[in-house]
Design an enzyme around this catalytic site. Sequence first.
Site, PDB file in Angstrom:
ATOM      1  CD  GLU A 173       6.438  -1.216  -4.812  1.00 50.66           C
ATOM      2  OE1 GLU A 173       7.076  -0.187  -5.080  1.00 50.66           O
ATOM      3  OE2 GLU A 173       5.465  -1.594  -5.467  1.00 50.66           O
ATOM      4  CG  HIS A 220      -4.929   1.587  23.996  1.00 50.06           C
ATOM      5  ND1 HIS A 220      -5.062   1.426  25.358  1.00 50.06           N
ATOM      6  CD2 HIS A 220      -4.158   2.694  23.840  1.00 50.06           C
ATOM      7  CE1 HIS A 220      -4.428   2.409  25.991  1.00 50.06           C
ATOM      8  NE2 HIS A 220      -3.883   3.190  25.092  1.00 50.06           N
ATOM      9  CE  LYS A 272       1.972  -1.833 -12.203  1.00 52.22           C
ATOM     10  NZ  LYS A 272       3.048  -0.878 -12.505  1.00 52.22           N
TER      11      LYS A 272
HETATM   12  O1  LIG Z   1       3.847   6.474 -10.381  1.00 49.64           O
HETATM   13  P1  LIG Z   1       3.293   5.312 -11.143  1.00 49.64           P
HETATM   14  O2  LIG Z   1       4.104   4.943 -12.333  1.00 49.64           O
HETATM   15  O3  LIG Z   1       1.843   5.516 -11.481  1.00 49.64           O
HETATM   16  O4  LIG Z   1       3.374   4.019 -10.187  1.00 49.64           O
HETATM   17  C1  LIG Z   1       2.701   3.996  -8.982  1.00 49.64           C
HETATM   18  C2  LIG Z   1       3.145   2.746  -8.205  1.00 49.64           C
HETATM   19  O5  LIG Z   1       2.707   1.597  -8.886  1.00 49.64           O
HETATM   20  C3  LIG Z   1       3.665   0.649  -9.330  1.00 49.64           C
HETATM   21  O6  LIG Z   1       2.951  -0.526  -9.597  1.00 49.64           O
HETATM   22  C4  LIG Z   1       4.765   0.334  -8.330  1.00 49.64           C
HETATM   23  O7  LIG Z   1       4.442  -0.807  -7.557  1.00 49.64           O
HETATM   24  C5  LIG Z   1       5.052   1.437  -7.355  1.00 49.64           C
HETATM   25  O8  LIG Z   1       6.438   1.417  -7.068  1.00 49.64           O
HETATM   26  C6  LIG Z   1       4.628   2.775  -7.906  1.00 49.64           C
HETATM   27  O9  LIG Z   1       4.902   3.789  -6.958  1.00 49.64           O
END
Ligand SMILES: O=P(O)(O)OC[C@H]1O[C@H](O)[C@H](O)[C@@H](O)[C@@H]1O
Length: 446
Positions: free
Chosen positions: A279, A308, A421
Amino acid sequence: MLTVDFANVTEARIGPDQGLDLERELRAHTPPLEQALEALWARHRDPDMPLGWIAVPEDTETARAALRYREANPWVTDVVVLGIGGSALGAQAVHAALGDRRVALHFVDNVEPEPVLHLLGSLNPRTTLVNVISKSGTTAETMAAFLVFRKWLEDALGAEWRRHVAVTTDPKKGVLRPYAARHGLTAFSIPPTVGGRFSVLTPVGLVPLAFAGVDLEGLLAGARKANETAAAPVAENLPAQTALVQYLYYRRGKPISVLMPYSTRMRLVPDWFVQLHAESLGKAESKTGSRVHVGPTPLKAVGTTDQHAQVQLYREGPFDKLVVFVRLERPTTDLELPAVEGLEALDYLFGKRLFELLTAEAKATAHALAKARRPNYTIQLEQLDAYHLGWLLQHLMWQTAILGELLGVNAFDQPGVELGKQYTYALMGRAGFEALAEELKAEGVV
Ligand SMILES: O=P(O)(O)OC[C@H]1O[C@H](O)[C@H](O)[C@@H](O)[C@@H]1O
């Protein structure tokens, strides 16, 4: 101590076509490394946009608060951590390595129903603490899991449920903070200046690890040692040196970076590293806005197990990998191998010790790769304890940050995860995503 053996990346060991003249490369790259280090240390000092992860190891008060919270709740037998990505991987890795198992930790970092139902069926709500962790306070998977566990607790405990929830989130953002305030839930803050994948030493990791019996002060002390090494001149700066080796091989046609600790207890450190590396460094644009699409691909492995499973590829496959081993110099305990009558063919093992075999296999694999002109280096930890693990984690954070500077990308954002998302919200019928839902439908995604 944490040291690095670079022998197997040198021309002397793996030949001029695959090896490096490390002294010469360090001299040649001292200016960009010094610029990278100065930029990062300057960000640390910048009151407007500090890199919080550098300062985290100095904050011992949070560790004490986490320990006080644990001591105030001696009834806890099980902690369920609801979190994903940076909100779970660090605690999972440290717990696997150093947890004392007196309190059981369970990590819900996915939304497949069967494991969640199995876990719910195995827990006693009376002695279970649910620690919901989300920096943004909005991640769908974590919030969905919280909806389930929140109802499960209230169904079993009535108004008492409140005592069984701890919230770890942004001090202001997201849905969890006001919810915790409204219900008087115990809440811990994730410093806004610390990115999720850099947050293992904030309450994100420290609260669950306090219940896991991990030496939090030791973790922070080791991380402070890593900060010290990152302040050294390039010639003695280990994070800069490992970052340079990673960079040089990436630029020389080795886009894959393997992390292979010779330790079952450290088997989840590569999982945490994969997020940190992928990331931070996998980016479409450079800091100057040009389209670059860069990023070494991190690959997780564990020794001896993956000798292995994967070493065949590493040794005979494409010349596209740099392998990084992590090896312990001494065990915390050991086991003598007994002689067994009728198995005399194994007498080379009789009377030896398991750690001796582990070490021999690590050295043998590293050398076998070198003989095939496959570059590899070994990070050596004196032993596996909180200090050395804290040092290693902070070292890898520095390495990744320096590598981001060398690659010219912003290592501290993750714009690439947003569209998925949005699509999820649209497919789940979230208000405000109707147009996107229509777009998906028109494209045959329903
Ligand atoms: O801690 P949060 O805000 O729930 O995010 C949890 C995770 O999801 C996000 O999509 C990012 O890709 C990550 O960098 C992050 O650690």
